[in-house]
Motif scaffolding. Structure first.
Motif, PDB file in Angstrom:
ATOM      1  N   UNK A 108       0.872  -1.179   0.067  1.00 28.68           N
ATOM      2  CA  UNK A 108      -0.036   0.146  -0.042  1.00 28.68           C
ATOM      3  C   UNK A 108       0.909   1.203   0.091  1.00 28.68           C
ATOM      4  N   UNK A 109       0.031   2.357  -0.247  1.00 29.40           N
ATOM      5  CA  UNK A 109       0.905   3.601  -0.458  1.00 29.40           C
ATOM      6  C   UNK A 109       0.422   4.525   0.779  1.00 29.40           C
ATOM      7  N   UNK A 110       1.527   4.915   1.666  1.00 28.85           N
ATOM      8  CA  UNK A 110       0.792   5.785   2.815  1.00 28.85           C
ATOM      9  C   UNK A 110       0.063   6.749   2.579  1.00 28.85           C
ATOM     10  N   UNK A 111      -1.117   7.029   3.289  1.00 29.01           N
ATOM     11  CA  UNK A 111      -2.088   8.068   2.819  1.00 29.01           C
ATOM     12  C   UNK A 111      -1.405   9.419   2.824  1.00 29.01           C
ATOM     13  N   UNK A 113       1.403  10.361   1.486  1.00 28.13           N
ATOM     14  CA  UNK A 113       1.879  10.735   0.366  1.00 28.13           C
ATOM     15  C   UNK A 113       0.960  10.726  -0.728  1.00 28.13           C
ATOM     16  N   UNK A 114      -0.215  10.129  -0.550  1.00 23.39           N
ATOM     17  CA  UNK A 114      -1.249  10.276  -1.501  1.00 23.39           C
ATOM     18  C   UNK A 114      -1.850  11.664  -1.310  1.00 23.39           C
ATOM     19  N   UNK A 115      -1.880  12.146   0.031  1.00 24.50           N
ATOM     20  CA  UNK A 115      -2.738  13.463   0.105  1.00 24.50           C
ATOM     21  C   UNK A 115      -1.679  14.503  -0.684  1.00 24.50           C
ATOM     22  N   UNK A 116      -0.308  14.492  -0.634  1.00 22.13           N
ATOM     23  CA  UNK A 116       0.476  15.392  -1.142  1.00 22.13           C
ATOM     24  C   UNK A 116       0.203  15.203  -2.794  1.00 22.13           C
ATOM     25  N   UNK A 117       0.106  14.078  -3.198  1.00 21.85           N
ATOM     26  CA  UNK A 117      -0.017  14.058  -4.691  1.00 21.85           C
ATOM     27  C   UNK A 117      -1.588  14.554  -4.971  1.00 21.85           C
ATOM     28  N   UNK A 118      -2.594  14.216  -4.233  1.00 18.32           N
ATOM     29  CA  UNK A 118      -4.049  14.619  -4.695  1.00 18.32           C
ATOM     30  C   UNK A 118      -4.249  16.112  -4.398  1.00 18.32           C
ATOM     31  N   UNK A 119      -3.739  16.474  -3.198  1.00 19.64           N
ATOM     32  CA  UNK A 119      -3.997  17.801  -2.715  1.00 19.64           C
ATOM     33  C   UNK A 119      -3.180  19.048  -3.592  1.00 19.64           C
ATOM     34  N   UNK A 138      -8.415   9.429  -7.234  1.00 16.56           N
ATOM     35  CA  UNK A 138      -9.430   9.602  -5.918  1.00 16.56           C
ATOM     36  C   UNK A 138     -10.406   8.671  -5.780  1.00 16.56           C
ATOM     37  N   UNK A 139     -10.900   8.073  -6.960  1.00 18.57           N
ATOM     38  CA  UNK A 139     -11.895   7.095  -6.606  1.00 18.57           C
ATOM     39  C   UNK A 139     -11.533   5.685  -6.230  1.00 18.57           C
ATOM     40  N   UNK A 140     -10.427   5.422  -6.766  1.00 17.44           N
ATOM     41  CA  UNK A 140      -9.817   4.207  -6.158  1.00 17.44           C
ATOM     42  C   UNK A 140      -9.216   4.242  -4.839  1.00 17.44           C
ATOM     43  N   UNK A 141      -8.896   5.234  -4.618  1.00 16.28           N
ATOM     44  CA  UNK A 141      -8.429   5.338  -2.811  1.00 16.28           C
ATOM     45  C   UNK A 141      -9.397   5.827  -2.052  1.00 16.28           C
ATOM     46  N   UNK A 142     -10.539   6.353  -2.726  1.00 14.06           N
ATOM     47  CA  UNK A 142     -11.551   7.065  -1.766  1.00 14.06           C
ATOM     48  C   UNK A 142     -12.740   5.904  -1.796  1.00 14.06           C
ATOM     49  N   UNK A 143     -12.840   4.964  -2.392  1.00 12.99           N
ATOM     50  CA  UNK A 143     -13.718   3.630  -2.660  1.00 12.99           C
ATOM     51  C   UNK A 143     -13.284   2.356  -2.284  1.00 12.99           C
ATOM     52  N   UNK A 144     -11.877   2.045  -2.442  1.00 16.10           N
ATOM     53  CA  UNK A 144     -11.376   0.876  -2.472  1.00 16.10           C
ATOM     54  C   UNK A 144     -11.977  -0.210  -3.458  1.00 16.10           C
ATOM     55  N   UNK A 245      -4.527   0.418  -0.122  1.00 17.23           N
ATOM     56  CA  UNK A 245      -4.415   1.816   0.709  1.00 17.23           C
ATOM     57  C   UNK A 245      -5.299   2.207   1.526  1.00 17.23           C
ATOM     58  N   UNK A 246      -6.479   2.167   0.714  1.00 13.87           N
ATOM     59  CA  UNK A 246      -7.809   2.355   1.273  1.00 13.87           C
ATOM     60  C   UNK A 246      -8.191   1.693   2.442  1.00 13.87           C
ATOM     61  N   UNK A 247      -8.092   0.376   2.331  1.00 17.33           N
ATOM     62  CA  UNK A 247      -8.281  -0.716   3.421  1.00 17.33           C
ATOM     63  C   UNK A 247      -7.353  -0.293   4.769  1.00 17.33           C
ATOM     64  N   UNK A 248      -6.131  -0.218   4.234  1.00 21.82           N
ATOM     65  CA  UNK A 248      -5.284  -0.149   5.476  1.00 21.82           C
ATOM     66  C   UNK A 248      -5.400   1.200   6.300  1.00 21.82           C
ATOM     67  N   UNK A 249      -5.819   2.112   5.416  1.00 23.32           N
ATOM     68  CA  UNK A 249      -6.142   3.509   6.142  1.00 23.32           C
ATOM     69  C   UNK A 249      -7.386   3.458   6.931  1.00 23.32           C
TER      70      UNK A 249
END
Length: 294
Positions: A108-111, A113-119, A138-144, A245-249
């Motif tokens: 998984x990717x640390x959330x 890091x994903x925030x840095x990318x998406x924001x 956003x959809x893949x990470x936001x819904x799993x 990443x979604x599930x781990x978060x």
């Protein structure tokens, strides 16, 4: 009873996806060819010793334990089908054991890091393709959701009134996944921008190419790999990594395991429990860093 009859049964009665049915087809044809060329026997005449020889051959060919296990699972289903249809008396798979597969933790990717990318607007220029690309992540990470589930999404599956998305999962099983305000706003903006493109897309598919055709697996893989490479050096960069990443978060923030199971569309809790290992490893890491006696 032929292989084709079995595959038809999987498709129409078990409602397996075309991708899954194709995997079964590939495994069975490979097995049938091996039996024909090596022992000159039909599938109905196969015995335990023949299956063992097939396994040995696969290992010598360098096939991984995971792949061998999947092929054996295909054969179990096939011979169970033949027994039920009274084509054979007993299955040659009864005594066959799959090779042990080393346990691997979900990547998984640390959330953060994903925030840095998406924001950040640094990676997205506001064009239609970049708006779509950001929404894919956003959809893949936001819904799993799985890749196939993402590709099957229609605009009508998004319920802005209830802030949910209807997802068509494995074996045509539907589930409803909640979405956050940010993802909801991005979905609205994307659909409006897509409408302005005047694409001739009659399927109603949510995600489309730059020319308006339905999105396809390779496109989504390219999008995910490209943008994750900006924030991560790990080898594996796939849509499924964002599902992990979604599930781990969710788990790290105290979500109930049964709730995560429902959100992911898992058939059993056992499939979801693998994420607890990641959380335990994270706790160990925190302990080692923070406790004076660690």
């Amino acid at each position: 009873m032929t292989v084709e009859q079995f595959l038809t049964y999987l498709q129409h009665e078990k409602r397996y996806s075309p991708h899954t049915v194709q995997s079964y087809r590939t495994d069975l044809i490979q097995f049938r060819d091996f039996m024909s060329q090596t022992f000159e026997i039909e599938l109905e005449a196969v015995e335990y010793v023949h299956v063992r020889n097939f396994m040995v051959w696969l290992m010598e060919e360098g096939i991984t334990e995971n792949s061998i296990g999947r092929k054996l699972s295909t054969l179990r289903s096939f011979y169970k089908y033949l027994v039920r249809g009274q084509v054979i008396r007993s299955s040659p798979m009864t005594l066959v054991k799959a090779p042990k597969v080393p346990k691997r933790l979900p990547v998984f990717v640390d959330d953060q890091k994903l925030d840095v990318l998406l924001d950040s607007d640094e990676f997205f220029d506001g064009s239609f393709s970049s708006v779509r690309d950001r929404l894919v992540i956003e959809t893949l990470f936001g819904t799993g959701m799985r890749l196939a589930e993402l590709l099957s999404l229609k605009e009508s599956d998004v319920n802005f009134y209830e802030s949910t998305v209807r997802v068509l999962g494995k074996r045509n099983k539907e589930r409803v996944v909640p979405i956050g305000k940010l993802l909801e706003d991005q979905l609205r903006a994307y659909i409006e921008l897509k409408t302005l493109q005047n694409f001739d897309n009659k399927t109603g598919g949510l995600f489309v190419t730059d020319k308006g055709a339905d999105a396809y697996p390779t496109l989504i893989y390219r999008i995910v790999q490209r943008y994750l490479s900006f924030i991560s050096t790990q080898d594996k960069k796939s849509p499924h990594v964002l599902r992990h990443s979604y599930a781990t978060s969710l788990l790290n923030r105290g979500a109930d395991l049964n709730a995560i199971k429902e959100l992911l569309g898992h058939a059993s809790l056992a499939a979801t429990q693998v994420y607890t290992h990641n959380s335990v490893e994270r706790l160990k890491s925190i302990y080692k860093q923070a406790h004076p006696k660690a």
